[in-house]
Design an enzyme around this catalytic site. Structure first.
Site, PDB file in Angstrom:
ATOM      1  N   GLY A 149      -7.486  -8.006   1.434  1.00 51.16           N
ATOM      2  CA  GLY A 149      -6.192  -7.993   2.107  1.00 51.16           C
ATOM      3  C   GLY A 149      -5.637  -9.391   2.324  1.00 51.16           C
ATOM      4  N   LYS A 160     -16.675 -15.183   6.187  1.00 50.19           N
ATOM      5  CA  LYS A 160     -18.084 -14.970   6.550  1.00 50.19           C
ATOM      6  C   LYS A 160     -18.984 -14.700   5.351  1.00 50.19           C
ATOM      7  CE  LYS A 160     -17.612 -12.227  10.720  1.00 50.19           C
ATOM      8  NZ  LYS A 160     -17.991 -10.836  10.919  1.00 50.19           N
ATOM      9  N   GLY A 211     -12.568  -4.231   0.851  1.00 49.69           N
ATOM     10  CA  GLY A 211     -13.914  -3.767   1.181  1.00 49.69           C
ATOM     11  C   GLY A 211     -14.419  -2.749   0.180  1.00 49.69           C
ATOM     12  N   ARG A 270       0.824  -1.213   0.000  1.00 49.08           N
ATOM     13  CA  ARG A 270       0.000   0.000   0.000  1.00 49.08           C
ATOM     14  C   ARG A 270       0.861   1.268   0.000  1.00 49.08           C
ATOM     15  NH1 ARG A 270      -4.964  -1.884   3.960  1.00 49.08           N
ATOM     16  NH2 ARG A 270      -6.425  -2.352   2.276  1.00 49.08           N
TER      17      ARG A 270
HETATM   18  P1  ADP Z   1     -10.068 -10.976   2.237  1.00 42.89           P
HETATM   19  O1  ADP Z   1      -9.277 -10.235   3.293  1.00 42.89           O
HETATM   20  O2  ADP Z   1      -9.207 -11.407   1.089  1.00 42.89           O
HETATM   21  O3  ADP Z   1     -11.294 -10.220   1.810  1.00 42.89           O
HETATM   22  P2  ADP Z   1     -11.522 -12.494   4.192  1.00 42.89           P
HETATM   23  O4  ADP Z   1     -11.089 -11.520   5.242  1.00 42.89           O
HETATM   24  O5  ADP Z   1     -12.942 -12.518   3.815  1.00 42.89           O
HETATM   25  O6  ADP Z   1     -10.604 -12.339   2.889  1.00 42.89           O
HETATM   26  O7  ADP Z   1     -11.189 -13.976   4.678  1.00 42.89           O
HETATM   27  C1  ADP Z   1      -9.889 -14.388   4.982  1.00 42.89           C
HETATM   28  C2  ADP Z   1      -9.880 -15.458   6.043  1.00 42.89           C
HETATM   29  O8  ADP Z   1     -10.749 -16.524   5.717  1.00 42.89           O
HETATM   30  C3  ADP Z   1      -8.506 -16.055   6.181  1.00 42.89           C
HETATM   31  O9  ADP Z   1      -7.941 -15.654   7.414  1.00 42.89           O
HETATM   32  C4  ADP Z   1      -8.748 -17.560   6.121  1.00 42.89           C
HETATM   33  O10 ADP Z   1      -8.059 -18.278   7.129  1.00 42.89           O
HETATM   34  C5  ADP Z   1     -10.238 -17.666   6.337  1.00 42.89           C
HETATM   35  N1  ADP Z   1     -10.755 -18.890   5.720  1.00 42.89           N
HETATM   36  C6  ADP Z   1     -10.693 -19.240   4.445  1.00 42.89           C
HETATM   37  N2  ADP Z   1     -11.184 -20.486   4.267  1.00 42.89           N
HETATM   38  C7  ADP Z   1     -11.546 -20.928   5.488  1.00 42.89           C
HETATM   39  C8  ADP Z   1     -12.099 -22.139   5.972  1.00 42.89           C
HETATM   40  N3  ADP Z   1     -12.338 -23.140   5.148  1.00 42.89           N
HETATM   41  N4  ADP Z   1     -12.365 -22.251   7.279  1.00 42.89           N
HETATM   42  C9  ADP Z   1     -12.083 -21.221   8.111  1.00 42.89           C
HETATM   43  N5  ADP Z   1     -11.568 -20.048   7.723  1.00 42.89           N
HETATM   44  C10 ADP Z   1     -11.293 -19.902   6.423  1.00 42.89           C
HETATM   45 MG    MG Z   2      -9.710  -9.939   5.412  1.00 42.54          MG
END
Ligand code: ADP
Ligand code: MG
Length: 405
Positions: free
Chosen positions: A360, A207, A384, A37
């Site tokens: 991220g 989520k 986001g 960043r």
């Molecule tokens: P981003 O930051 O790329 O938008 P998120 O914050 O939505 O992604 O999600 C990232 C998290 O999701 C990671 O820390 C990862 O460990 C978790 N994750 C991915 N797959 C699983 C899973 N099968 N069970 C539990 N957590 C998961």
């Molecule tokens: Mg995240």
């Protein structure tokens, strides 16, 4: 919306709102573990300094805790390591003010010569920065605006926030969008206006409630949605499958059923896992085995996609001309559960077309798994903000930059 070339910056103090919210960690809490960043903010910063602007940079870092300024400033995190890194990249020191919009900030602004840059302390030390109360935000926005003559908004990763430094300050000063914001928006426009098809979206992460809104709006745009990771279990549960102790948002099952039905009506293909890696617990060394998605044991927790799913996801990406990926499909932070995310990253890296990684953790995953940034057409600095844009929502910071003056 104006761009920086529309502003006469020479000899004037420019408040540059950047996104310098980098992860800190490693052996100390002041080591920057990923400076993407900061590097992404350099084109605008150097364009302003090269034209003789006196650049006062404003940014946030982490989530300072405490009810008032003093408590937050004492607890940190300070932007000190960021100021040091900015100085290294710029090739000369970037002084850091001892406060955000107080006497020390005013002194820093007054000390800048043409072509100099200085950094204000973590803007979230000011509790009103993130306040929902318009009057409270207006007070801190007024103090920030008083430091400068012009405003440049380049903090793409914060544009979806209705925060004082993002939303309220641009209404008080002549303003323009920075180059990072221009570049990120150009990619998002290509994803929303007439994308090359097939357009495939991969969604993972923790989520589903975070991402159901974007799924619903992507049903109008994408040809195929691949759903993996922590959000896939709620989809599997909505189809009547046992998911054991895997992440589940039971209150979202109704919404997920609606999404599945709507996808069917619109002819959008939804690709779900067919096998899962089930572990005995959430730990890097948890014992694990592969189970079919329709026969998952009640006492296991899925932390990754199974081998047939990895092949299926890769096959459903192979013909893509446009890809947007947000969210790892497994707990990639544990090497034993990174295979699914690696398979998705590899398949996307082999697509010849517009491949965009947003989020991220997704960006951290591709780097941790050894993919060079050049393996993808674009790695967004804002997860986001990208998602809210793709949802079709108005980003407050973008609306503020688009408005008059
Ligand atoms: P981003 O930051 O790329 O938008 P998120 O914050 O939505 O992604 O999600 C990232 C998290 O999701 C990671 O820390 C990862 O460990 C978790 N994750 C991915 N797959 C699983 C899973 N099968 N069970 C539990 N957590 C998961
Ligand atoms: Mg995240």
């Amino acid at each position: 919306m104006k761009s920086i070339t529309d502003l006469e910056v020479g000899g004037r103090v420019v408040l540059l709102r950047a996104d310098l919210n980098v992860p800190l960690g490693g052996t100390s809490t002041t080591t920057i573990t990923d400076d993407r960043r900061i590097r992404a903010s350099m084109p605008t910063l150097t364009a302003l300094t090269e034209r003789g602007g006196r650049v006062l940079i404003c940014a946030h870092l982490g989530r300072p805790k405490g009810d008032d300024y003093a408590a937050r400033a004492a607890g940190g995190p300070s932007l000190r390591p960021v100021a040091d890194r900015l100085g290294e990249l710029l090739g000369r020191p970037v002084p850091l003010a001892g406060d955000v919009a107080g006497p020390q900030a005013a002194r820093l602004a007054g000390s800048l010569g043409d072509g100099d840059a200085g950094l204000l302390e973590n803007v979230r030390f000011e509790p009103a920065e993130t306040s929902k109360d318009d009057g409270q935000r207006a007070e801190v926005a007024g103090r920030l605006a008083a430091l400068a003559e012009l405003y440049v908004g380049d903090g793409f990763g914060a544009l979806h926030r209705k925060h004082a430094s993002v939303y309220d300050v641009p209404a008080l000063l002549p303003h323009a969008a920075g180059r990072l914001v221009d570049a990120e928006l150009a990619v998002l426009r290509r994803l929303t206006e007439n994308p090359d098809r097939p357009y495939v979206v991969v969604l993972g992460g923790a989520k589903p409630s975070d991402k159901l809104a974007v799924i619903a709006s992507l049903l109008n745009k994408a040809d195929r949605l691949i759903i993996g990771g922590g959000m896939s279990y709620t989809f599997l549960a909505a189809q009547g499958n046992e998911v054991g102790r895997s992440l589940l948002e039971a209150d979202q099952i109704g919404n997920v059923r609606n999404v599945l039905a709507e996808a069917g009506r619109r002819g959008v293909e939804i690709v779900l896992p067919v096998d899962l890696v089930g572990a005995t617990g959430f730990a890097a060394d948890a014992e694990h085995a592969v189970y079919p998605a329709d026969a998952f044991p009640a006492d296991r927790e899925s932390l990754d996609m199974g081998p047939r799913t990895r092949e299926l996801f890769a096959a459903r990406l192979a013909d893509a001309k446009t890809v947007f990926w947000n969210g790892p499909v497994g707990v990639f932070e544990f090497p034993a559960f990174a295979a699914g995310t690696r398979a998705v990253a590899r398949a996307i890296s082999e697509v010849a077309g517009l491949t965009v990684v947003g989020g991220g953790d997704s960006a951290a995953a591709v780097r941790q798994l050894g993919f060079p940034d050049s393996a993808f057409a674009h790695i967004s600095t804002g997860g986001g903000a990208s998602l809210e844009y793709l949802e079709g929502r108005t980003l407050p910071g973008l609306a503020a930059l688009e408005a008059g003056r």
